[in-house]
Motif scaffolding. Sequence first.
Motif, PDB file in Angstrom:
ATOM      1  N   LEU A 248       0.841  -1.193   0.000  1.00  0.00           N
ATOM      2  CA  LEU A 248       0.000   0.000   0.000  1.00  0.00           C
ATOM      3  C   LEU A 248       0.875   1.242   0.000  1.00  0.00           C
ATOM      4  N   GLU A 249       0.477   2.219  -0.785  1.00  0.00           N
ATOM      5  CA  GLU A 249       1.105   3.545  -0.775  1.00  0.00           C
ATOM      6  C   GLU A 249       0.046   4.565  -0.377  1.00  0.00           C
ATOM      7  N   THR A 250       0.390   5.473   0.537  1.00  0.00           N
ATOM      8  CA  THR A 250      -0.550   6.506   0.958  1.00  0.00           C
ATOM      9  C   THR A 250       0.097   7.872   0.852  1.00  0.00           C
ATOM     10  N   LEU A 251      -0.728   8.881   0.749  1.00  0.00           N
ATOM     11  CA  LEU A 251      -0.233  10.261   0.688  1.00  0.00           C
ATOM     12  C   LEU A 251      -1.202  11.173   1.420  1.00  0.00           C
ATOM     13  N   VAL A 252      -0.657  11.971   2.332  1.00  0.00           N
ATOM     14  CA  VAL A 252      -1.391  13.048   2.986  1.00  0.00           C
ATOM     15  C   VAL A 252      -0.649  14.343   2.662  1.00  0.00           C
ATOM     16  N   ASP A 253      -1.345  15.312   2.101  1.00  0.00           N
ATOM     17  CA  ASP A 253      -0.703  16.593   1.768  1.00  0.00           C
ATOM     18  C   ASP A 253      -1.644  17.707   2.192  1.00  0.00           C
ATOM     19  N   ILE A 254      -1.216  18.448   3.221  1.00  0.00           N
ATOM     20  CA  ILE A 254      -2.035  19.529   3.761  1.00  0.00           C
ATOM     21  C   ILE A 254      -1.222  20.815   3.705  1.00  0.00           C
ATOM     22  N   GLY A 255      -1.235  21.434   2.543  1.00  0.00           N
ATOM     23  CA  GLY A 255      -0.645  22.762   2.376  1.00  0.00           C
ATOM     24  C   GLY A 255       0.841  22.850   2.618  1.00  0.00           C
ATOM     25  N   ILE A 256       1.612  21.831   2.224  1.00  0.00           N
ATOM     26  CA  ILE A 256       3.047  21.869   2.505  1.00  0.00           C
ATOM     27  C   ILE A 256       3.734  23.025   1.796  1.00  0.00           C
ATOM     28  N   GLU A 257       3.154  23.493   0.680  1.00  0.00           N
ATOM     29  CA  GLU A 257       3.785  24.603  -0.042  1.00  0.00           C
ATOM     30  C   GLU A 257       3.950  25.842   0.826  1.00  0.00           C
ATOM     31  N   GLY A 258       3.059  26.010   1.776  1.00  0.00           N
ATOM     32  CA  GLY A 258       3.131  27.183   2.645  1.00  0.00           C
ATOM     33  C   GLY A 258       4.307  27.179   3.592  1.00  0.00           C
ATOM     34  N   ALA A 259       4.988  26.036   3.710  1.00  0.00           N
ATOM     35  CA  ALA A 259       6.124  25.952   4.641  1.00  0.00           C
ATOM     36  C   ALA A 259       7.470  26.006   3.939  1.00  0.00           C
ATOM     37  N   LEU A 260       7.486  25.901   2.627  1.00  0.00           N
ATOM     38  CA  LEU A 260       8.748  25.699   1.922  1.00  0.00           C
ATOM     39  C   LEU A 260       9.699  26.884   1.998  1.00  0.00           C
ATOM     40  N   ASP A 261       9.186  28.087   2.277  1.00  0.00           N
ATOM     41  CA  ASP A 261      10.065  29.261   2.342  1.00  0.00           C
ATOM     42  C   ASP A 261      10.507  29.577   3.766  1.00  0.00           C
ATOM     43  N   ALA A 262      10.347  28.640   4.687  1.00  0.00           N
ATOM     44  CA  ALA A 262      10.759  28.865   6.077  1.00  0.00           C
ATOM     45  C   ALA A 262      12.269  29.090   6.149  1.00  0.00           C
ATOM     46  N   PRO A 263      12.746  29.936   7.055  1.00  0.00           N
ATOM     47  CA  PRO A 263      14.186  30.213   7.142  1.00  0.00           C
ATOM     48  C   PRO A 263      15.016  29.027   7.596  1.00  0.00           C
ATOM     49  N   ILE A 264      14.414  28.112   8.383  1.00  0.00           N
ATOM     50  CA  ILE A 264      15.130  26.908   8.809  1.00  0.00           C
ATOM     51  C   ILE A 264      14.531  25.714   8.093  1.00  0.00           C
ATOM     52  N   LYS A 265      15.390  24.956   7.444  1.00  0.00           N
ATOM     53  CA  LYS A 265      14.986  23.716   6.788  1.00  0.00           C
ATOM     54  C   LYS A 265      15.978  22.642   7.232  1.00  0.00           C
ATOM     55  N   VAL A 266      15.496  21.668   7.963  1.00  0.00           N
ATOM     56  CA  VAL A 266      16.351  20.619   8.514  1.00  0.00           C
ATOM     57  C   VAL A 266      15.866  19.271   7.990  1.00  0.00           C
ATOM     58  N   SER A 267      16.737  18.532   7.332  1.00  0.00           N
ATOM     59  CA  SER A 267      16.383  17.219   6.788  1.00  0.00           C
ATOM     60  C   SER A 267      17.258  16.146   7.417  1.00  0.00           C
ATOM     61  N   ARG A 268      16.645  15.005   7.710  1.00  0.00           N
ATOM     62  CA  ARG A 268      17.372  13.881   8.269  1.00  0.00           C
ATOM     63  C   ARG A 268      16.826  12.577   7.675  1.00  0.00           C
TER      64      ARG A 268
END
Length: 784
Positions: free
Chosen positions: A155-175
């Motif tokens: 099974l593949e699932t996707l939930v997307d709730i307005g992620i575009e609104g966060a992409l310009d945040a000054p801190i972006k941390v990926s792990r």
Amino acid sequence: MSYEGVGAPLPRKEDDRLMRGRGQYVGDLRLPGMQDVAFVRSPLAHARIRAVHVPEAYRDRVFTAADLDGVLPIRAVSGLPGFKVSEQPVLATGKVRQVGELVAMCVAPTRAEAEDIAAAVVLDLEELPAVHDMLAARAPGSALVHEHWGDNVFLETLVDIGIEGALDAPIKVSRTISTGRQCMAPIEGRGTVVQLDHRLDQLIIHTASQMPHIVRNGLSECLGIEQGRIRIVSPDVGGGFGYKAILLAEDVALAWLALGRGHPVRWLEDRREHLTANANCREHHYRITAYAEWDGTLRGIDCEATVDSGAYSAYPFSACLEAAQVASILPGPYDFPAYRCRTWSVATNKCPILPYRGVARTGVCFALELVLDAVARAAGIAPEAVREKNLVRPEQMPFENITKKHFDSGDYPEALARALKAIDVEAVRTRQRQGEPDGRRIGLGLSIYCEQAAHGTSVYSGWGIPMVPGHEQASARLTPDGGLELRIGAHSHGQGLETTLAQVAHEILGVPVARTRLIHGDTAMTPYSTGSWGSRVMVMAGGAVAAACEELRARALKIGAHLLQAQPEACRFEGGHVVGPSGDVPLEAIAHTWYRRPQDLAPDTDPGGLEVTAGYKPVRDSGTFSYAAHAAVVAVDPELGAVEILDYVIVEDGGTLVNPLVVDGQIYGGLAQGIGTALLEEMRFDGRGQPLASTFADYLLPGAPDVPMARIDHMETPSPYTRFGQKGIGEGGAIAPPAALANAVNDALAPLGVEMLHSPVTPRRIVEAVLAAGKSAATAREDA
């Protein structure tokens, strides 16, 4: 509140017999004519079955798939769009898909003889490429576990709730964060004893199960016989943890065998079977990104999560349970405006993954809490400050978070504040600055989780799996001498229900806890229930017991009023007595009258008497939300990789605590398992899908020296939706420790440039990370 009622810290009454060795487990059963079963299991993870060669002398004692005429495969389906169904044959047909898969069943007077027969059976297998890595399994060209699917994704699932609104945040941390595959390791393994009751034409199946009625459902489907011909008895169970919450292929095989041969048969799992063949849990992989402001305010979370679900979908929860839950519960107790999560449940040539204490929550807590510490480091602020900024506030309760989880009540900031005060953050920081004389490094770690418990119909109906909880029922019956019998369809295997449900009954009826008996674990004697899982029993069965006892009290009140020659409205129920204007009458006298002097009853007495079955659902059945803040202090030896837990604080909120002593036991036990997840336990596989641990010499469990004397602080914020305000807490202790301890280790090693992102955080991994960080730093200096 009565001393023995809700809230009383009574010792568990069942412990007296269990600690004296008077428990009765499946392995204790001895039936006339009983024979033992051993299975021929696949030594390969993926292979085509060319032939199964059975010595002529054993033809009547060895059974293969060809013999199981009419037995259907185990199917754990889901109604979620895109879910692919696997069919798990009771005995392998065509090919094997995991090490340890059942191929043949051997029966003999003793287990040793059955194992000798199994050793004489020769499997002719054509080895196929094994799918052992869940990420590689999703890649084009990977070998296929189930060829007709065309890929390896349940099974593949996707939930997307307005992620575009966060992409310009000054801190972006990926792990990239991952958790190791584990075994559940209960003290008692699985076991099944099956006999055919010729008088009733009924299979009586004694099995170590958390959910007897669900096992009966599945057996009926696989065997093609009506449920009335099947009786499931689950006696004392030595630990469940989710491992005993599924239908076993062994159950089906032995039931078929007993039907055909007419004598009792038994299979008891040995530890090698448990570790190498029967079920694992918790193998997750996260690519997670947090978006935040410089003050630590979260703007959003973006995640791709993969769960290794193994070869088959386990009945009844199905292979979608872990990964699909990840998408809905990853936000945890935090309030932020943007979110995206894509998940994959992946099939591999490993044994099926099962829900284990905490289920998906342990993995999502690990991923989320580690990335929050990374946000804190990027922002240059304390880890607790990030959490304080983003926790849902008490004035927001009841609160619906970004994935529409309905939080019933709580004060998460207060739990964090209490944990910080108890652990004494400033003292820890001072000790860090001073340094340790032995060269070890001190670290402080935090983690906070919320646990959706007591899931109801509204939660599970959308999953389309073979099990949806409805009204939980309980029966209450006064005995002729005024004792009380309670019957529930759930199962008690360490939760203390023989004590706590007696306390619920005492709160309403006043019957002493010592005179209340709990009858459970037998489909012939108990109401239907989906069983014990998901921290549901104290809410659901507790509510049902209360409902049944309230109806019983109302009937007793009318009988007592008649005996007092008073009107019912002029009487009250108090302390196990009906009290009227001119006196009182105890329950013992009321019961004696109903059963033995019916001539003294009023003509309009309820003919249902002093036995009641009642059902219960919470006012809102979307689940309760218990939670806790964990704080850990560790000392890490960077040269040896050794981790010592110096201090551990837990501030938990389980709503109204029916028995605080039992709650403490659940939390301490969960903590021990969480420490195993954090620092020790891992089931690894090689490139051919071979499990690399087959004994406890290879698979490490925490012992007494590994588990600190944690300090527990109880908050009690009652749920507005449950009978007494209680919330489920059975799984909570195991959820937060891996994140708290990993954050503590990372805090200790941060000056060395080390960040641990995989559990368990073993000494070897720590040493390798320290050496790698040292080489990187040296290279950077040379380049400079």
